[in-house]
Design a protein around this motif. Structure first.
Motif, PDB file in Angstrom:
ATOM      1  N   GLY A  62      10.342  -1.332  11.085  1.00 17.60           N
ATOM      2  CA  GLY A  62       8.873  -1.828  11.373  1.00 17.60           C
ATOM      3  C   GLY A  62       8.469  -2.697  10.151  1.00 17.60           C
ATOM      4  N   GLY A  63       9.048  -2.431   8.978  1.00 17.17           N
ATOM      5  CA  GLY A  63       8.440  -2.984   7.741  1.00 17.17           C
ATOM      6  C   GLY A  63       9.216  -3.995   7.293  1.00 17.17           C
ATOM      7  N   TRP A  64       8.379  -4.708   6.368  1.00 15.78           N
ATOM      8  CA  TRP A  64       9.491  -5.635   5.411  1.00 15.78           C
ATOM      9  C   TRP A  64       9.818  -5.294   4.244  1.00 15.78           C
ATOM     10  CZ3 TRP A  64       6.401  -6.825   9.611  1.00 15.78           C
ATOM     11  CH2 TRP A  64       6.638  -8.094  10.419  1.00 15.78           C
ATOM     12  N   ALA A  65      10.732  -5.928   3.487  1.00 19.31           N
ATOM     13  CA  ALA A  65      11.272  -5.457   2.162  1.00 19.31           C
ATOM     14  C   ALA A  65      11.091  -6.609   1.185  1.00 19.31           C
ATOM     15  CB  ALA A  65      12.790  -5.159   2.239  1.00 19.31           C
TER      16      ALA A  65
ATOM     17  N   LEU B 293      -3.628  -3.090   6.474  1.00 22.38           N
ATOM     18  CA  LEU B 293      -2.891  -3.797   7.413  1.00 22.38           C
ATOM     19  C   LEU B 293      -3.740  -3.685   8.744  1.00 22.38           C
ATOM     20  CD1 LEU B 293      -0.450  -4.836   8.945  1.00 22.38           C
ATOM     21  CD2 LEU B 293       0.352  -2.554   9.354  1.00 22.38           C
ATOM     22  N   ARG B 294      -4.593  -2.586   8.817  1.00 21.91           N
ATOM     23  CA  ARG B 294      -5.468  -2.373   9.995  1.00 21.91           C
ATOM     24  C   ARG B 294      -6.686  -3.612   9.771  1.00 21.91           C
ATOM     25  NH1 ARG B 294      -6.099   2.362  12.736  1.00 21.91           N
ATOM     26  NH2 ARG B 294      -8.186   1.732  12.803  1.00 21.91           N
ATOM     27  N   LEU B 295      -7.069  -3.762   8.632  1.00 23.65           N
ATOM     28  CA  LEU B 295      -7.899  -5.231   8.493  1.00 23.65           C
ATOM     29  C   LEU B 295      -7.307  -6.406   8.963  1.00 23.65           C
ATOM     30  CD1 LEU B 295      -9.578  -4.440   5.055  1.00 23.65           C
ATOM     31  CD2 LEU B 295     -10.664  -4.254   7.217  1.00 23.65           C
ATOM     32  N   VAL B 296      -6.007  -6.504   8.439  1.00 20.63           N
ATOM     33  CA  VAL B 296      -5.318  -7.813   9.156  1.00 20.63           C
ATOM     34  C   VAL B 296      -5.398  -7.775  10.614  1.00 20.63           C
ATOM     35  CG1 VAL B 296      -3.049  -8.867   9.051  1.00 20.63           C
ATOM     36  CG2 VAL B 296      -3.875  -8.157   6.783  1.00 20.63           C
ATOM     37  N   LEU B 297      -5.216  -6.694  11.339  1.00 20.49           N
ATOM     38  CA  LEU B 297      -5.031  -6.554  12.774  1.00 20.49           C
ATOM     39  C   LEU B 297      -6.348  -6.557  13.251  1.00 20.49           C
ATOM     40  CD1 LEU B 297      -1.982  -4.149  12.950  1.00 20.49           C
ATOM     41  CD2 LEU B 297      -2.047  -6.683  13.172  1.00 20.49           C
TER      42      LEU B 297
ATOM     43  N   ALA C 179       9.073   1.532  -5.163  1.00 14.26           N
ATOM     44  CA  ALA C 179       9.831   0.568  -3.878  1.00 14.26           C
ATOM     45  C   ALA C 179       9.343   0.940  -2.560  1.00 14.26           C
ATOM     46  CB  ALA C 179      11.543   1.328  -3.922  1.00 14.26           C
ATOM     47  N   LEU C 180       8.701   1.984  -2.248  1.00 11.40           N
ATOM     48  CA  LEU C 180       8.097   2.212  -0.846  1.00 11.40           C
ATOM     49  C   LEU C 180       6.516   1.472  -1.138  1.00 11.40           C
ATOM     50  CD1 LEU C 180       8.599   5.712   0.108  1.00 11.40           C
ATOM     51  CD2 LEU C 180       9.558   3.769   1.354  1.00 11.40           C
ATOM     52  N   ASP C 181       5.899   1.356  -2.331  1.00 11.32           N
ATOM     53  CA  ASP C 181       4.783   0.871  -2.548  1.00 11.32           C
ATOM     54  C   ASP C 181       4.855  -0.735  -2.112  1.00 11.32           C
ATOM     55  OD1 ASP C 181       3.558   3.190  -3.164  1.00 11.32           O
ATOM     56  OD2 ASP C 181       3.219   2.839  -5.044  1.00 11.32           O
ATOM     57  N   TRP C 182       5.775  -1.454  -2.846  1.00 10.69           N
ATOM     58  CA  TRP C 182       6.150  -2.642  -2.589  1.00 10.69           C
ATOM     59  C   TRP C 182       6.485  -2.882  -1.221  1.00 10.69           C
ATOM     60  CZ3 TRP C 182       3.842  -6.107  -5.129  1.00 10.69           C
ATOM     61  CH2 TRP C 182       4.187  -6.048  -6.640  1.00 10.69           C
ATOM     62  N   ARG C 183       7.155  -2.196  -0.307  1.00 11.80           N
ATOM     63  CA  ARG C 183       7.172  -2.467   0.931  1.00 11.80           C
ATOM     64  C   ARG C 183       5.938  -2.291   1.816  1.00 11.80           C
ATOM     65  NH1 ARG C 183      12.131   0.100   4.499  1.00 11.80           N
ATOM     66  NH2 ARG C 183      11.394  -1.925   5.652  1.00 11.80           N
ATOM     67  N   GLY C 184       5.293  -1.337   1.357  1.00 16.03           N
ATOM     68  CA  GLY C 184       4.165  -1.282   1.954  1.00 16.03           C
ATOM     69  C   GLY C 184       3.170  -2.815   2.021  1.00 16.03           C
ATOM     70  N   HIS C 185       3.049  -3.061   0.769  1.00 17.18           N
ATOM     71  CA  HIS C 185       2.435  -4.264   0.158  1.00 17.18           C
ATOM     72  C   HIS C 185       3.151  -5.451   1.127  1.00 17.18           C
ATOM     73  CE1 HIS C 185       1.475  -7.799  -2.155  1.00 17.18           C
ATOM     74  NE2 HIS C 185       0.368  -7.086  -2.434  1.00 17.18           N
ATOM     75  N   ALA C 186       4.538  -5.521   1.086  1.00 17.05           N
ATOM     76  CA  ALA C 186       5.229  -6.727   1.507  1.00 17.05           C
ATOM     77  C   ALA C 186       4.903  -6.804   2.957  1.00 17.05           C
ATOM     78  CB  ALA C 186       6.521  -6.692   1.273  1.00 17.05           C
ATOM     79  N   THR C 187       4.639  -5.782   3.730  1.00 19.31           N
ATOM     80  CA  THR C 187       4.646  -5.513   5.312  1.00 19.31           C
ATOM     81  C   THR C 187       3.093  -6.343   5.554  1.00 19.31           C
ATOM     82  OG1 THR C 187       5.801  -3.871   5.610  1.00 19.31           O
ATOM     83  CG2 THR C 187       4.142  -4.098   7.117  1.00 19.31           C
ATOM     84  N   VAL C 188       2.065  -5.892   4.835  1.00 20.39           N
ATOM     85  CA  VAL C 188       0.730  -6.418   4.892  1.00 20.39           C
ATOM     86  C   VAL C 188       0.861  -7.984   4.613  1.00 20.39           C
ATOM     87  CG1 VAL C 188      -1.616  -6.328   3.868  1.00 20.39           C
ATOM     88  CG2 VAL C 188      -0.455  -4.299   3.975  1.00 20.39           C
ATOM     89  N   ARG C 189       1.447  -8.640   3.613  1.00 21.64           N
ATOM     90  CA  ARG C 189       1.444  -9.967   3.394  1.00 21.64           C
ATOM     91  C   ARG C 189       2.293 -10.308   4.387  1.00 21.64           C
ATOM     92  NH1 ARG C 189       5.292 -13.386   1.898  1.00 21.64           N
ATOM     93  NH2 ARG C 189       4.597 -15.226   0.828  1.00 21.64           N
ATOM     94  N   ALA C 190       3.339 -10.089   4.968  1.00 23.46           N
ATOM     95  CA  ALA C 190       4.018 -10.547   6.044  1.00 23.46           C
ATOM     96  C   ALA C 190       3.259 -10.709   7.426  1.00 23.46           C
ATOM     97  CB  ALA C 190       5.365  -9.941   6.370  1.00 23.46           C
ATOM     98  N   VAL C 191       2.796  -9.788   7.823  1.00 17.74           N
ATOM     99  CA  VAL C 191       1.848  -9.712   8.870  1.00 17.74           C
ATOM    100  C   VAL C 191       0.674 -10.801   8.800  1.00 17.74           C
ATOM    101  CG1 VAL C 191       0.554  -8.249  10.632  1.00 17.74           C
ATOM    102  CG2 VAL C 191       2.649  -7.327   9.637  1.00 17.74           C
ATOM    103  N   SER C 192      -0.011 -10.637   7.650  1.00 17.81           N
ATOM    104  CA  SER C 192      -1.070 -11.430   7.412  1.00 17.81           C
ATOM    105  C   SER C 192      -0.719 -12.918   7.450  1.00 17.81           C
ATOM    106  CB  SER C 192      -1.589 -11.125   6.178  1.00 17.81           C
ATOM    107  OG  SER C 192      -2.795 -12.047   5.786  1.00 17.81           O
ATOM    108  N   VAL C 193       0.330 -13.179   6.623  1.00 17.18           N
ATOM    109  CA  VAL C 193       0.744 -14.741   6.587  1.00 17.18           C
ATOM    110  C   VAL C 193       1.084 -15.384   8.165  1.00 17.18           C
ATOM    111  CG1 VAL C 193       2.682 -16.116   6.025  1.00 17.18           C
ATOM    112  CG2 VAL C 193       1.429 -14.716   4.185  1.00 17.18           C
ATOM    113  N   LEU C 194       1.910 -14.259   8.857  1.00 17.70           N
ATOM    114  CA  LEU C 194       2.463 -14.828  10.147  1.00 17.70           C
ATOM    115  C   LEU C 194       1.457 -15.050  10.900  1.00 17.70           C
ATOM    116  CD1 LEU C 194       5.814 -12.619   9.797  1.00 17.70           C
ATOM    117  CD2 LEU C 194       5.571 -15.300  10.199  1.00 17.70           C
ATOM    118  N   LEU C 195       0.482 -14.040  11.126  1.00 20.45           N
ATOM    119  CA  LEU C 195      -0.597 -14.218  12.068  1.00 20.45           C
ATOM    120  C   LEU C 195      -1.669 -15.262  11.691  1.00 20.45           C
ATOM    121  CD1 LEU C 195      -1.686 -10.669  12.896  1.00 20.45           C
ATOM    122  CD2 LEU C 195      -0.107 -12.067  14.149  1.00 20.45           C
ATOM    123  N   ALA C 196      -1.799 -15.578  10.542  1.00 20.57           N
ATOM    124  CA  ALA C 196      -2.693 -16.648  10.305  1.00 20.57           C
ATOM    125  C   ALA C 196      -2.271 -17.938  10.448  1.00 20.57           C
ATOM    126  CB  ALA C 196      -3.076 -16.620   8.675  1.00 20.57           C
TER     127      ALA C 196
END
Length: 301
Positions: free
Chosen positions: A267-270, A32-36, A281-298
């Motif tokens: 603050g996260g996505w599911a 996520l820090r890389l995305v930001l 379940a938590l790993d997927w939420r962390g992964h989904a949050t990276v993906r959501a922020v990346s897709v939305l910002l791009a």
């Protein structure tokens, strides 16, 4: 920080970062820090290294629902996601992963959905019970699609014979699709999008898959959780790419608004699919949050 991408689209990246700090694995905190724009490629690779095996592949739960230690094609997908994240930085691990993939590729050029699982504890049954003797378009296409993203900035991956062979396998299989599963369809679209500029067959094959997409771009996942579906951004996550043209005017914009609105109060996505352990379940939420922020910002930032 609140990011406004248009008048209807806001995401709170400070809340997303706080969610990752509270709940996500270290790797996805770094991603996520890389995305930001504040991340460190070497620190991200160090976190990825915990999942790497001496054979050059990855395991140990890098694919959250496949927690067994041995190297697996599903884990290779997530490793390539990291190698794409760190661009333009490169790592020799990416070419080493191609070497490992070549070593487990079947004679027709495809990857098995999964290799034999040595410890099924906490693993999804579709991983633990997979046929390791038959090639899977689903896994080969998605691994190769993300590898092609890495290849744009990593010459060693671009020139690797595994990627060329996997791509040929996928193109041949996609040409024969008649009633693809939702995941097989999405990953085929992603593969064709990734090779659209270099493979002459890609454009007509991509256009041919349009017939399998409903007007709203929502495709139910057969055998999945209740209500589990793929959406337009699952097929075409990257802006300014040919796959976006599979959807009518406004469809992707509506899906971007949907994705932004799904940021949870924490603050996260599911995800809408089943996880097979509390950790997953938590790993997927962390992964989904990276993906959501990346897709939305791009797409809008």
């Amino acid at each position: 920080m609140l990011y406004r991408m248009d008048r209807e689209l806001d995401i709170d990246t400070a809340a997303a970062t706080a969610f990752q700090s509270t709940h996500a694995r270290l790797l996805d905190r770094h991603r996520l820090r890389l995305v930001l724009g504040t991340g460190d490629p070497e620190a991200t690779l160090a976190a990825l290294g915990a999942y790497r095996n001496p054979d050059g592949g990855f395991g140990w739960g890098l694919e959250p629902d496949l927690r067994s230690p041995e190297s697996q094609p599903g884990a290779a997908l997530h490793a390539f996601e990291v190698f794409a994240d760190i661009a333009p930085h490169t790592s020799p691990w990416a070419a080493g992963l191609c070497d490992w993939l070549e070593s487990v590729t079947l004679p027709d050029g495809g990857l098995p959905f999964a290799l034999p699982v040595t410890d099924p504890t906490g693993c999804a049954p579709f991983w633990a019970g997979a046929d390791s003797t038959t090639s899977s378009l689903q896994i080969t296409a998605v691994v190769a699609a993300v590898a092609h993203r890495v290849a744009r900035h990593d010459p060693a991956v671009a020139a690797h014979p595994w990627l060329a062979g996997a791509t040929r396998f996928c193109l041949a299989e996609i040409a024969g699709l008649t009633a693809p599963h939702a995941l097989e369809l999405a990953f085929s679209v992603q593969l064709l999008d990734a090779v659209h500029d270099r493979e002459p067959e890609a454009a007509p094959l991509l256009d041919g898959l349009r017939a399998h997409l409903p007007a709203d771009g929502r495709v139910p996942v057969a055998g999945g959780a209740d209500g589990e579906s793929l959406r337009p951004l699952d097929f075409a996550p990257l802006p300014d790419r040919p796959a976006r043209a599979l959807f009518g005017p406004g469809v992707v914009a509506a899906d971007l608004r949907r994705l932004a609105a799904e940021q949870r109060p924490d603050g996260g996505w599911a995800v809408d699919f089943t996880s097979y352990s509390p950790a997953a379940a938590l790993d997927w939420r962390g992964h989904a949050t990276v993906r959501a922020v990346s897709v939305l910002l791009a797409s809008g930032g």
